[in-house]
Design a protein around this motif. Structure first.
Motif, short mmCIF file in Angstrom:
data_model
loop_
_atom_site.label_atom_id
_atom_site.label_comp_id
_atom_site.label_asym_id
_atom_site.label_seq_id
_atom_site.Cartn_x
_atom_site.Cartn_y
_atom_site.Cartn_z
N ALA A 1 0.75 -4.42 4.86
CA ALA A 1 -0.70 -4.54 4.70
C ALA A 1 -1.15 -4.34 3.26
N ILE A 2 -0.24 -3.95 2.37
CA ILE A 2 -0.61 -3.69 0.98
C ILE A 2 -0.68 -5.01 0.21
N PRO A 3 -1.86 -5.33 -0.33
CA PRO A 3 -1.94 -6.52 -1.19
C PRO A 3 -1.54 -6.14 -2.62
N ASP A 4 -1.03 -7.11 -3.34
CA ASP A 4 -0.66 -6.85 -4.74
C ASP A 4 -1.83 -6.30 -5.54
N ASP B 1 -1.93 -1.02 -8.28
CA ASP B 1 -2.19 -0.15 -9.43
C ASP B 1 -3.22 0.94 -9.14
N PHE B 2 -3.82 0.91 -7.97
CA PHE B 2 -4.84 1.91 -7.63
C PHE B 2 -4.21 3.29 -7.47
N LYS B 3 -4.92 4.30 -7.99
CA LYS B 3 -4.60 5.69 -7.69
C LYS B 3 -5.91 6.46 -7.64
N ASN C 1 -2.47 11.55 -9.15
CA ASN C 1 -1.84 10.89 -8.01
C ASN C 1 -0.96 9.74 -8.45
N TRP C 2 -0.05 9.35 -7.55
CA TRP C 2 0.75 8.15 -7.75
C TRP C 2 -0.12 6.93 -7.57
N THR C 3 0.31 5.81 -8.10
CA THR C 3 -0.32 4.54 -7.78
C THR C 3 0.10 4.15 -6.36
N THR C 4 -0.58 3.18 -5.81
CA THR C 4 -0.21 2.67 -4.49
C THR C 4 1.24 2.19 -4.50
N GLU D 1 -1.40 9.27 3.53
CA GLU D 1 -1.94 9.07 2.18
C GLU D 1 -2.14 7.59 1.89
N LEU D 2 -1.16 6.79 2.26
CA LEU D 2 -1.24 5.36 1.98
C LEU D 2 -2.41 4.71 2.73
N ILE D 3 -2.70 5.18 3.92
CA ILE D 3 -3.86 4.68 4.67
C ILE D 3 -5.14 4.94 3.88
N VAL D 4 -5.25 6.13 3.30
CA VAL D 4 -6.43 6.45 2.49
C VAL D 4 -6.50 5.54 1.26
N TYR D 5 -5.37 5.26 0.65
CA TYR D 5 -5.34 4.35 -0.50
C TYR D 5 -5.84 2.96 -0.08
N LEU D 6 -5.35 2.48 1.06
CA LEU D 6 -5.78 1.16 1.52
C LEU D 6 -7.28 1.13 1.80
#
Length: 165
Positions: A23-26, A30-32, A37-40, A141-146
């Protein structure tokens, strides 16, 4: 019996992880959320890397982080992270399948240069916390990033707000 239960959970949860990584788009890589925090891309790569630790955790009693090396590959594209995940998850499944569950109470430890990074504990506890729960934490965490980047989140335990029942 425990091995079968762990393998069944692994297979179910690996499918959820796969859906999330796909589900992660390119455009979100680069989002953090903050400077610390780490980037996506880094977070997704770490999720893939955790699967690389299954063999040493299930089938050895020590993980020496001083000699540990991991090639995360090119994380500039989401499809590369998914490909690395697929490679690691296949190896992780084999590690569980070859595991001798009679070793589940063996003392397991993580070291660096001969020093324990955290206190030794029974292997089964490390499997549940260091491998399984660790992944679930980072998936959250990744869900929050998305969500923070305006992207949809796939359902893992039923539909999300992005999906219809």
């Amino acid at each position: 019996m425990i091995k079968k239960t762990l393998l069944d959970e692994f297979l179910h949860e690996a499918e959820s992880t796969r859906k999330l990584l796909k589900a992660i788009p390119d455009s979100a890589l680069d989002f953090k959320p903050s400077e610390i925090n780490w980037t996506t891309a880094q977070l997704a790569s770490h999720i893939s890397e955790v699967y690389n630790w299954y063999d040493v955790t299930f089938n050895q009693d020590v993980l020496d982080m001083g000699s540990y090396q991991y090639d995360k590959g090119d994380i500039s594209k989401a499809e590369n992270i998914v490909a690395k995940f697929e490679e690691n998850v296949a190896n992780a499944q084999q590690a569980i399948e070859k595991w001798d569950e009679s070793t589940m109470m063996n003392e397991w430890k993580m070291e660096m240069d001969g020093n324990s990074i955290f206190p030794p504990m029974p292997k089964i506890q490390v499997i549940r916390s260091f491998l399984y729960n660790h992944l679930y934490h980072h998936r959250g965490e990744l869900i929050v990033y998305l969500r923070s980047t305006g992207n949809k989140v796939p359902g893992m335990y039923g539909p999300t707000a992005d999906e219809k029942f």
